[in-house]
Scaffold this active site. Structure first.
Site, mmCIF file in Angstrom:
data_model
loop_
_atom_site.group_PDB
_atom_site.id
_atom_site.type_symbol
_atom_site.label_atom_id
_atom_site.label_comp_id
_atom_site.label_asym_id
_atom_site.label_seq_id
_atom_site.Cartn_x
_atom_site.Cartn_y
_atom_site.Cartn_z
ATOM 1 C CB SER A 49 -1.007 0.165 1.198
ATOM 2 O OG SER A 49 -0.196 0.033 2.298
ATOM 3 C CG HIS A 50 2.060 3.198 2.513
ATOM 4 N ND1 HIS A 50 1.073 2.517 2.845
ATOM 5 C CD2 HIS A 50 1.770 4.529 2.689
ATOM 6 C CE1 HIS A 50 0.016 3.204 3.401
ATOM 7 N NE2 HIS A 50 0.498 4.388 2.971
ATOM 8 C CG ASP A 190 -3.700 -1.798 3.091
ATOM 9 O OD1 ASP A 190 -3.094 -2.398 1.985
ATOM 10 O OD2 ASP A 190 -3.392 -1.641 4.095
HETATM 11 P P1 NDP Z 1 -1.242 -3.642 9.390
HETATM 12 O O1 NDP Z 1 -2.692 -3.819 9.996
HETATM 13 O O2 NDP Z 1 -1.167 -4.579 7.913
HETATM 14 O O3 NDP Z 1 -0.325 -4.057 10.222
HETATM 15 C C1 NDP Z 1 0.235 -3.151 11.469
HETATM 16 C C2 NDP Z 1 1.296 -4.017 12.383
HETATM 17 O O4 NDP Z 1 0.828 -5.221 12.920
HETATM 18 C C3 NDP Z 1 2.554 -4.241 11.581
HETATM 19 O O5 NDP Z 1 3.543 -3.897 12.191
HETATM 20 C C4 NDP Z 1 2.286 -5.786 11.233
HETATM 21 O O6 NDP Z 1 3.444 -6.293 11.003
HETATM 22 C C5 NDP Z 1 1.563 -6.325 12.304
HETATM 23 N N1 NDP Z 1 0.707 -7.364 12.073
HETATM 24 C C6 NDP Z 1 -0.135 -7.541 11.114
HETATM 25 N N2 NDP Z 1 -0.615 -8.831 10.999
HETATM 26 C C7 NDP Z 1 -0.131 -9.325 12.309
HETATM 27 C C8 NDP Z 1 -0.615 -10.494 13.006
HETATM 28 N N3 NDP Z 1 -1.278 -11.411 12.465
HETATM 29 N N4 NDP Z 1 0.333 -10.717 14.129
HETATM 30 C C9 NDP Z 1 1.303 -10.169 14.686
HETATM 31 N N5 NDP Z 1 1.476 -8.953 14.060
HETATM 32 C C10 NDP Z 1 0.781 -8.389 12.979
HETATM 33 O O7 NDP Z 1 -0.862 -2.041 9.298
HETATM 34 P P2 NDP Z 1 -2.016 -0.922 8.523
HETATM 35 O O8 NDP Z 1 -2.883 -1.304 7.657
HETATM 36 O O9 NDP Z 1 -2.505 -0.695 9.998
HETATM 37 O O10 NDP Z 1 -0.990 -0.030 8.063
HETATM 38 C C11 NDP Z 1 -0.277 -0.143 6.881
HETATM 39 C C12 NDP Z 1 0.604 0.881 6.310
HETATM 40 O O11 NDP Z 1 -0.015 2.276 6.041
HETATM 41 C C13 NDP Z 1 1.853 1.275 7.749
HETATM 42 O O12 NDP Z 1 3.043 1.094 7.173
HETATM 43 C C14 NDP Z 1 1.311 2.677 8.006
HETATM 44 O O13 NDP Z 1 2.451 3.569 8.454
HETATM 45 C C15 NDP Z 1 0.827 3.171 6.576
HETATM 46 N N6 NDP Z 1 0.375 4.425 6.614
HETATM 47 C C16 NDP Z 1 0.731 5.499 6.429
HETATM 48 C C17 NDP Z 1 -0.067 6.862 6.590
HETATM 49 C C18 NDP Z 1 0.540 7.945 6.184
HETATM 50 O O14 NDP Z 1 0.013 9.274 6.637
HETATM 51 N N7 NDP Z 1 1.790 8.243 6.055
HETATM 52 C C19 NDP Z 1 -1.315 6.782 7.092
HETATM 53 C C20 NDP Z 1 -1.787 5.489 7.415
HETATM 54 C C21 NDP Z 1 -1.136 4.403 7.143
HETATM 55 P P3 NDP Z 1 3.965 -6.628 9.582
HETATM 56 O O15 NDP Z 1 4.779 -5.419 8.874
HETATM 57 O O16 NDP Z 1 5.145 -7.875 9.709
HETATM 58 O O17 NDP Z 1 2.831 -7.425 8.590
HETATM 59 O O1 PYC Z 2 -2.906 4.806 3.548
HETATM 60 O O2 PYC Z 2 -4.047 5.898 4.843
HETATM 61 C C1 PYC Z 2 -3.087 5.771 4.182
HETATM 62 C C2 PYC Z 2 -2.273 6.864 3.932
HETATM 63 C C3 PYC Z 2 -2.326 8.280 3.880
HETATM 64 C C4 PYC Z 2 -1.355 8.780 3.545
HETATM 65 C C5 PYC Z 2 -0.592 8.089 3.403
HETATM 66 N N1 PYC Z 2 -1.116 6.812 3.455
#
Ligand code: NDP
Ligand code: PYC
Length: 338
Positions: A49-50, A190
């Site tokens: 997703s990133h 996502d």
């Molecule tokens: P996920 O829900 O996929 O994962 C969250 C964390 O939980 C990760 O560290 C992941 O490890 C871990 N994890 C996932 N599944 C399991 C499991 N079954 N057991 C144990 N640990 C687990 O991430 P999000 O969807 O919440 O976020 C995705 C990305 O989006 C992030 O990198 C975030 O920084 C980015 N994002 C960026 C934004 C921005 O403004 N720049 C805004 C919102 C999100 P692992 O990595 O190993 O899967």
């Molecule tokens: O996936 O929510 C997101 C996000 C926001 C800005 C960058 N990624």
């Protein structure tokens, strides 16, 4: 990945390709290098997703004049444990890179230091910002706010961003412990990927334009909204992120900017906070060993999958086989690089 068929290429080649693209589409050589490394790192670790999925958004945001790909961050040494950076309406990662040496030296000197970045755009995964600190023996916590698309618990309309929190800590004999999670039920990226692939999202992820629960990602994107993870608990964490990443840094809240005058703009114009702690200053001075003890105890009670494990596994595979990129995506990238 959007294409079913993928190709692999060496990490360095992907970085070079992305650097060419960013530079060709408005970034200075220094900014292009930082963004390319960040984006390739996410792709390498399977954080799709990133990864390269974000390239069109970076390009259209720069082309619209919304974000300055040539901005030069201004670093201010404001107190023994506090560094401020005005990112100059540029990207957050070059601001972090510019302030990093001062931040680390302050953390080592004082035991703790804060980096407050404002006037910045963060369009990436957050873990690449914190993992390197743990590799230097430091503990790091970072928060960044994004754009209004999440309804606070009890609210009727979206207000918060997807507001991730990332944490990293050294762990003796192992890769650092790292987690990175949006405070929304799903990252916005996502939801976009699910919509593109015609998939549904889990129940409880979001609501449609009438505020009704939906599992249709298109309904969430088209006038609907996401929900915080874990009800009031995720909502409180998201509020904390708004306070730390925006109010404290001087950056915009997720609701505090309007990109409607810049068609193509996608990057959130907000702020970021990073707190770095030197565990060598702690009593006992055996933090990494204690981390390992905790992980082992978790394993003894049945935990087989730690946060970060999936990424580290994908990274190890990419180091041998190359980084996977969808075939069509790769030809689009090559075309963008000219
Ligand atoms: P996920 O829900 O996929 O994962 C969250 C964390 O939980 C990760 O560290 C992941 O490890 C871990 N994890 C996932 N599944 C399991 C499991 N079954 N057991 C144990 N640990 C687990 O991430 P999000 O969807 O919440 O976020 C995705 C990305 O989006 C992030 O990198 C975030 O920084 C980015 N994002 C960026 C934004 C921005 O403004 N720049 C805004 C919102 C999100 P692992 O990595 O190993 O899967
Ligand atoms: O996936 O929510 C997101 C996000 C926001 C800005 C960058 N990624």
């Amino acid at each position: 990945m959007s294409d079913a068929i993928s190709q692999t290429l060496p990490f360095a080649e992907l970085v070079q390709l992305l650097q060419q693209i960013f530079q060709r589409h408005g970034a200075s050589p220094g900014v292009a290098q930082v963004l390319a490394h960040n984006c390739a790192t996410a792709q390498r670790d399977g954080a799709h997703s990133h990864g390269v999925f974000r390239v069109p958004g970076y390009i259209s945001s720069m082309a619209s004049g919304w974000v300055d790909g040539t901005a030069v961050p201004v670093v201010e040494d404001v107190a023994s444990g506090f560094v401020r950076v005005d990112a100059g309406n540029g990207f957050a990662q070059p601001a972090l890179a510019a302030a990093r040496p001062l931040l680390v030296s302050k953390a080592r000197e004082a035991g703790i230091a804060v980096l407050a970045i404002r006037n910045s755009h963060h369009f990436a995964a957050l873990w690449p910002d914190v993992e390197p600190f743990a590799r230097e023996g430091l503990v790091a916590l970072s928060v960044v706010n994004s754009m209004t698309c999440v309804v606070p618990q009890g609210g009727q309309k979206p207000l918060f961003g997807t507001n991730p929190i990332a944490f990293s800590a050294p762990c003796e004999g192992h890769d650092p412990i790292v987690f990175d999670m949006a405070t929304s039920a799903l990252a916005h990226g996502d939801v976009q990927i699910a919509a593109r692939q015609g998939e549904t999202v889990p129940e409880g992820s979001g609501v449609d334009r009438h505020g009704q629960p939906t599992t249709d990602p298109k309904a969430i994107l088209d006038g609907g909204a996401l929900l915080p993870f874990g009800g009031h608990k995720g909502s409180a964490l998201s509020m904390m992120v708004e306070l730390l990443a925006a109010a404290l840094t001087g950056g915009n809240f997720s609701f505090g900017f309007n990109w409607s005058g810049h068609p193509g703009a996608q990057t959130p114009w907000t702020g970021q906070l990073i707190i770095v702690i030197d565990p060598a200053k702690a009593a006992g001075n055996d933090f990494a060993a204690r981390s390992r003890e905790l992980v082992e105890r978790m394993q003894q009670v049945g935990v087989t999958r730690m946060a970060g494990d999936r990424r580290y596994r994908t990274r190890a595979k990419a180091e041998v086989e190359g980084v996977q990129v969808g075939r069509e995506e790769l030809s689009r990238l090559r075309a963008l690089a000219g």
